[in-house]
Design an enzyme around this catalytic site. Structure first.
Site, PDB file in Angstrom:
ATOM      1  N   ASP A  60      44.093  50.536  26.189  1.00  0.00           N
ATOM      2  CA  ASP A  60      45.183  50.356  27.152  1.00  0.00           C
ATOM      3  C   ASP A  60      44.652  50.546  28.567  1.00  0.00           C
ATOM      4  O   ASP A  60      45.264  51.201  29.414  1.00  0.00           O
ATOM      5  CB  ASP A  60      46.341  51.311  26.869  1.00  0.00           C
ATOM      6  CG  ASP A  60      47.660  50.794  27.436  1.00  0.00           C
ATOM      7  OD1 ASP A  60      47.773  49.580  27.657  1.00  0.00           O
ATOM      8  OD2 ASP A  60      48.570  51.611  27.677  1.00  0.00           O
ATOM      9  N   ASN A  70      50.123  41.321  33.626  1.00  0.00           N
ATOM     10  CA  ASN A  70      50.573  42.023  34.838  1.00  0.00           C
ATOM     11  C   ASN A  70      49.680  41.700  36.030  1.00  0.00           C
ATOM     12  O   ASN A  70      49.089  42.573  36.660  1.00  0.00           O
ATOM     13  CB  ASN A  70      50.628  43.536  34.586  1.00  0.00           C
ATOM     14  CG  ASN A  70      49.321  44.108  34.074  1.00  0.00           C
ATOM     15  OD1 ASN A  70      48.517  43.403  33.471  1.00  0.00           O
ATOM     16  ND2 ASN A  70      49.104  45.385  34.302  1.00  0.00           N
TER      17      ASN A  70
END
Length: 417
Positions: A306, A96
Site C-alpha cells: 500500500d 489517485n
C-alpha cells in the site's frame, strides 16, 4: 540476458523441486533449465549469493505513484526502480493521480511511460468519474487500454446501486471491481482506530464497525449481482471472518492486507508520529494477530505494501491535518519475514498477479524468466539510507526487519538491489 543462478532454494509449492537447492539457466530472457546442478556455459553471467532463495516474481496490488500530476511525490521512472529493488516484478498502480485515471487517455499514458522497464505496471482505473463516487467511469474503454481493475483508492462507494451496477457491467469483460471497506458516515473526521489509544490521545476514532458494515454490504451485493470483487486492505479480525464465510459460500471475492497493518498496532501512535497515520488505521493487537492467522490459512489472499509516497508538506503536520499514507515497499519483505515463513510470504507476494492480470507467473522451463531473488537470513534496522522513494514518509523507520532482497530478473533484465 544469459545467466545461471547457482544453488538457490526454490520457493514454489507447485514445483517438484520446491524447497530444494537448484541451478537455473536463463537464455535470452527465457528460463531454459532447472536442475539440482547445471554445468557452465560460455558467456553467461553467474549469480551466486549467500542463502539465495528464488521464487516467481512478486506482485504488489496497491501502489501510488504520483505521476501524472504529483511528480514531487514520486515519478514513474523512480517508482519502478523502487519496486524492482524491493523485489516486485509487477505492480498495480492506483488511480489517485492528477488527472484521476478515469479514462483511456490516462491509462494509455501510464502504460506508455512505463514500457521498457523490468517491472510491469498495471493501471487500476477509477471506478467512478474523477473518483467522486457518483457516476461510473469509462470502465470498458479503460480495460481495452490496459486497466486491470477498477476502484476509487481509499474512497468507499456510498451508493450500493452504483456498486451493484459495476459488478453487473464488468461481467461482460471479466472485470475486477475494488471496493474500499469503510462506511464513511461512521468515520466523520476520524484519525485513528476507535478504542483505548484514541481516547488516551484525544483523537477522533475510526470504528472497526465502519469496516464490517461496508464489507457485509458489499458481500451481499456480490452474492446478488455476481461478478468479481476484491476488498483492499482489510484491517480487523471480524473482516477476516466475514471474508472467510463469503469464500465458503463460493463467492468470487479476494482481499488484501497492508503490510503496515500486519506489523503495527495503534500503540505506535503514542508519540503522534504521522508516519503511522494510515488508512485503514492501525488496529489492536487482537486484530493484528487475526490478520496474520488469516494470511497463514489463506483467507487473506495477498499482502500489499500500500505504498503511498507523500511529500513533507502533507505529512509533517499536526496529526489531525496530516494526510493518510506511508511508503512501505522497501520494507515489505523484511517485515513479512518477521511474521510468517518464507513459503507463506511468497504466496502472499505472488498470488495477486493472477487475480489482477489473469496471468500466473511460474518458475517453469520455457517461460520468460520472471523471478525474485532474496535471502531470509540476517536482521537489520530499517534506516533512511534504505529508502529509495522520492518521499520519505516511511512508517518502518527504526523497525527490526529480517532478510533482504537481492534483486529481480524480468523482461530480460537483471536489477540488483
Amino acid at each position: 540476458m544469459n545467466a545461471r543462478i547457482v544453488q538457490a532454494k526454490l520457493i514454489d509449492d507447485n514445483h517438484s523441486l520446491n524447497g530444494k537447492l537448484v541451478d537455473l539457466r536463463i537464455e535470452n530472457g527465457v528460463l531454459t533449465e532447472i536442475a539440482e546442478s547445471l554445468s557452465a556455459k560460455k558467456d553467461e553471467e553467474i549469480i551466486e549469493l549467500k542463502d539465495l532463495h528464488v521464487s516467481a516474481g512478486w506482485f504488489d496490488s496497491s501502489v501510488s505513484m504520483g505521476e501524472p500530476g504529483y511528480e514531487e511525490r514520486e515519478t514513474l521512472k523512480n517508482g519502478l526502480q523502487v519496486a524492482a529493488k524491493s523485489g516486485f516484478t509487477g505492480i498495480a498502480v492506483n488511480p489517485n493521480t492528477k488527472p484521476v485515471a478515469d479514462d483511456s487517455a490516462v491509462i494509455n499514458f501510464l502504460k506508455t511511460k512505463s514500457s521498457g522497464h523490468a517491472v510491469d505496471l498495471y493501471p487500476i482505473g477509477a471506478l467512478t468519474q474523477n473518483g467522486a463516487g457518483i457516476d461510473l467511469a469509462e470502465l470498458y474503454d479503460m480495460q481495452q487500454a490496459g486497466a486491470v481493475a477498477f476502484g476509487d483508492y481509499q474512497h468507499a462507494i456510498k451508493n450500493p446501486n452504483l456498486l451493484k451496477l459495476a459488478l453487473q457491467y464488468t461481467q461482460g469483460f471479466d472485470g475486477l471491481v475494488l471496493s474500499f471497506p469503510q462506511e464513511n458516515d461512521l468515520v466523520i473526521n476520524g484519525m485513528a482506530n476507535e478504542g483505548e489509544t484514541a481516547i488516551q490521545l484525544g483523537l477522533k476514532g475510526i470504528p472497526a464497525l465502519a469496516e464490517h458494515l461496508q464489507i457485509t454490504r458489499d458481500l451481499y451485493l456480490l452474492e446478488y449481482a455476481g461478478g468479481k470483487l476484491h476488498i483492499p486492505t482489510i484491517s480487523t479480525a471480524q473482516s477476516v471472518a466475514l471474508v472467510k464465510a463469503a469464500k465458503e459460500k463460493g463467492l468470487d471475492v479476494t482481499c488484501s492486507v497492508a503490510i503496515t497493518n500486519l506489523f503495527y498496532t495503534d500503540a505506535a501512535l503514542h508519540d503522534f508520529d504521522t508516519r503511522y497515520k494510515v488508512l485503514p488505521p492501525l488496529r489492536t493487537e487482537e486484530d493484528r494477530k487475526a490478520l496474520v492467522a488469516g494470511l497463514e490459512d489463506g483467507t487473506i489472499d495477498m499482502v500489499t505494501s500500500d505504498h503511498n509516497p507523500l511529500d513533507i508538506e502533507l505529512k509533517k503536520l499536526e496529526f489531525d491535518h496530516a494526510k493518510f499514507g506511508t511508503i512501505a515497499q522497501e520494507a515489505t519483505l523484511g517485515a513479512l519475514l518477521q511474521l510468517v515463513s518464507a513459503e507463506v510470504a511468497v504466496k502472499a507476494l505472488t498470488k495477486g498477479r493472477e487475480r489482477f492480470t489473469g496471468v500466473r507467473t511460474q518458475v517453469r522451463t520455457g517461460e520468460t524468466a520472471n523471478l525474485t531473488l532474496f535471502t531470509t537470513e540476517g536482521t537489520n534496522t530499517f534506516t533512511k539510507e534504505q529508502i529509495r522513494s522520492k518521499s520519505k514518509n516511511a512508517a518502518f523507520l527504526g523497525a527490526e526487519l529480517r532478510g533482504s532482497v537481492y534483486g529481480i530478473i524480468a523482461n530480460n533484465q537483471f536489477i540488483a538491489s
